[in-house]
Design a protein around this motif. Sequence first.
Motif, PDB file in Angstrom:
ATOM      1  N   PHE A   1      20.841  58.298  40.895  1.00 45.86           N
ATOM      2  CA  PHE A   1      21.622  59.440  41.358  1.00 45.86           C
ATOM      3  C   PHE A   1      21.934  59.266  42.838  1.00 45.86           C
ATOM      4  O   PHE A   1      21.351  59.914  43.706  1.00 45.86           O
ATOM      5  N   ILE A   2      22.861  58.350  43.108  1.00 43.87           N
ATOM      6  CA  ILE A   2      23.322  58.073  44.463  1.00 43.87           C
ATOM      7  C   ILE A   2      24.837  58.253  44.493  1.00 43.87           C
ATOM      8  O   ILE A   2      25.492  58.159  43.459  1.00 43.87           O
ATOM      9  N   PRO A   3      25.409  58.554  45.654  1.00 41.00           N
ATOM     10  CA  PRO A   3      26.849  58.753  45.725  1.00 41.00           C
ATOM     11  C   PRO A   3      27.633  57.566  45.153  1.00 41.00           C
ATOM     12  O   PRO A   3      27.262  56.417  45.334  1.00 41.00           O
ATOM     13  N   GLU A   4      28.688  57.890  44.411  1.00 40.67           N
ATOM     14  CA  GLU A   4      29.601  56.968  43.745  1.00 40.67           C
ATOM     15  C   GLU A   4      29.041  56.374  42.460  1.00 40.67           C
ATOM     16  O   GLU A   4      29.680  55.537  41.847  1.00 40.67           O
ATOM     17  N   ALA A   5      27.865  56.825  42.014  1.00 39.30           N
ATOM     18  CA  ALA A   5      27.327  56.360  40.733  1.00 39.30           C
ATOM     19  C   ALA A   5      28.069  57.074  39.605  1.00 39.30           C
ATOM     20  O   ALA A   5      28.439  58.244  39.726  1.00 39.30           O
ATOM     21  N   ASN A   6      28.290  56.361  38.505  1.00 36.81           N
ATOM     22  CA  ASN A   6      28.953  56.925  37.339  1.00 36.81           C
ATOM     23  C   ASN A   6      27.950  56.894  36.196  1.00 36.81           C
ATOM     24  O   ASN A   6      27.527  55.815  35.770  1.00 36.81           O
ATOM     25  N   LEU A   7      27.544  58.083  35.703  1.00 38.08           N
ATOM     26  CA  LEU A   7      26.466  58.202  34.724  1.00 38.08           C
ATOM     27  C   LEU A   7      26.883  59.081  33.559  1.00 38.08           C
ATOM     28  O   LEU A   7      27.666  60.018  33.731  1.00 38.08           O
ATOM     29  N   VAL A   8      26.325  58.819  32.394  1.00 30.86           N
ATOM     30  CA  VAL A   8      26.450  59.731  31.261  1.00 30.86           C
ATOM     31  C   VAL A   8      25.096  60.411  31.137  1.00 30.86           C
ATOM     32  O   VAL A   8      24.072  59.743  30.995  1.00 30.86           O
ATOM     33  N   VAL A   9      25.105  61.756  31.226  1.00 30.01           N
ATOM     34  CA  VAL A   9      23.851  62.514  31.257  1.00 30.01           C
ATOM     35  C   VAL A   9      23.886  63.650  30.245  1.00 30.01           C
ATOM     36  O   VAL A   9      24.958  64.047  29.773  1.00 30.01           O
ATOM     37  N   THR A  10      22.700  64.169  29.933  1.00 31.63           N
ATOM     38  CA  THR A  10      22.584  65.356  29.089  1.00 31.63           C
ATOM     39  C   THR A  10      21.688  66.349  29.808  1.00 31.63           C
ATOM     40  O   THR A  10      20.905  65.985  30.682  1.00 31.63           O
ATOM     41  N   GLY A  11      21.813  67.608  29.409  1.00 30.80           N
ATOM     42  CA  GLY A  11      20.978  68.632  30.015  1.00 30.80           C
ATOM     43  C   GLY A  11      21.421  70.021  29.640  1.00 30.80           C
ATOM     44  O   GLY A  11      22.088  70.234  28.628  1.00 30.80           O
ATOM     45  N   ASP A  12      21.025  70.985  30.472  1.00 36.18           N
ATOM     46  CA  ASP A  12      21.349  72.391  30.269  1.00 36.18           C
ATOM     47  C   ASP A  12      22.324  72.819  31.357  1.00 36.18           C
ATOM     48  O   ASP A  12      22.221  72.394  32.502  1.00 36.18           O
ATOM     49  N   LEU A  13      23.261  73.706  30.987  1.00 35.41           N
ATOM     50  CA  LEU A  13      24.235  74.158  31.974  1.00 35.41           C
ATOM     51  C   LEU A  13      24.376  75.666  31.953  1.00 35.41           C
ATOM     52  O   LEU A  13      24.049  76.333  30.976  1.00 35.41           O
ATOM     53  N   LYS A  14      24.837  76.174  33.070  1.00 32.23           N
ATOM     54  CA  LYS A  14      25.257  77.571  33.144  1.00 32.23           C
ATOM     55  C   LYS A  14      26.440  77.622  34.099  1.00 32.23           C
ATOM     56  O   LYS A  14      26.570  76.789  34.998  1.00 32.23           O
ATOM     57  N   LEU A  15      27.311  78.571  33.867  1.00 29.52           N
ATOM     58  CA  LEU A  15      28.513  78.681  34.687  1.00 29.52           C
ATOM     59  C   LEU A  15      28.157  79.193  36.066  1.00 29.52           C
ATOM     60  O   LEU A  15      27.326  80.080  36.234  1.00 29.52           O
ATOM     61  N   GLY A  16      28.805  78.620  37.072  1.00 32.71           N
ATOM     62  CA  GLY A  16      28.590  79.040  38.451  1.00 32.71           C
ATOM     63  C   GLY A  16      29.814  79.784  38.946  1.00 32.71           C
ATOM     64  O   GLY A  16      30.441  80.549  38.219  1.00 32.71           O
ATOM     65  N   ASP A  17      30.165  79.534  40.199  1.00 31.32           N
ATOM     66  CA  ASP A  17      31.375  80.131  40.767  1.00 31.32           C
ATOM     67  C   ASP A  17      32.585  79.623  39.996  1.00 31.32           C
ATOM     68  O   ASP A  17      32.492  78.744  39.151  1.00 31.32           O
ATOM     69  N   VAL A  18      33.739  80.174  40.313  1.00 32.38           N
ATOM     70  CA  VAL A  18      34.966  79.788  39.625  1.00 32.38           C
ATOM     71  C   VAL A  18      35.188  78.288  39.768  1.00 32.38           C
ATOM     72  O   VAL A  18      35.186  77.749  40.870  1.00 32.38           O
ATOM     73  N   GLY A  19      35.309  77.607  38.640  1.00 32.77           N
ATOM     74  CA  GLY A  19      35.574  76.171  38.634  1.00 32.77           C
ATOM     75  C   GLY A  19      34.354  75.297  38.837  1.00 32.77           C
ATOM     76  O   GLY A  19      34.503  74.093  39.003  1.00 32.77           O
ATOM     77  N   THR A  20      33.143  75.880  38.857  1.00 35.13           N
ATOM     78  CA  THR A  20      31.946  75.067  39.027  1.00 35.13           C
ATOM     79  C   THR A  20      30.958  75.341  37.897  1.00 35.13           C
ATOM     80  O   THR A  20      30.978  76.401  37.264  1.00 35.13           O
TER      81      THR A  20
END
Length: 126
Positions: free
Chosen positions: A44-63
């Motif tokens: 998990f470093i800048p510019e890394a491209n990863l396929v991940v799984t996990g849990d999500l919740k909606l944040g601010d608009v568009g995030t």
Amino acid sequence: MRKFTSNLTVLTAKSGKYITGTAIDGNTAIHFTVANNDLNAATFIPEANLVVTGDLKLGDVGTVNVWITSTVALISLPELAVEPISAPVVTPAPIEVVAPVLTSTQKRAATIAAKKAAATAELVPF
């Protein structure tokens, strides 16, 4: 919370108790959190491209705020600048000869052995 699987491009990452940062999936901004261990710190470093799984919740608009539970695939990591490592210059320490310190018993035994050797040498015929 909802489950997700996503192809993320990491934009920023900050290490602490957890690794937190921002990423993007297509045109959706993602604020992620992942456990801080050796594998995650390396991937998990800048510019890394990863396929991940996990849990999500909606944040601010568009995030979207996500807790990443596993990395499914590592698509790419950025090219890291590697600095050559030079071997350290080692100068050997000067050798110092130290005479052994004998106790009085050891000195007495050495004297007796020397006298026996001298007496034996005198008895040897030519």
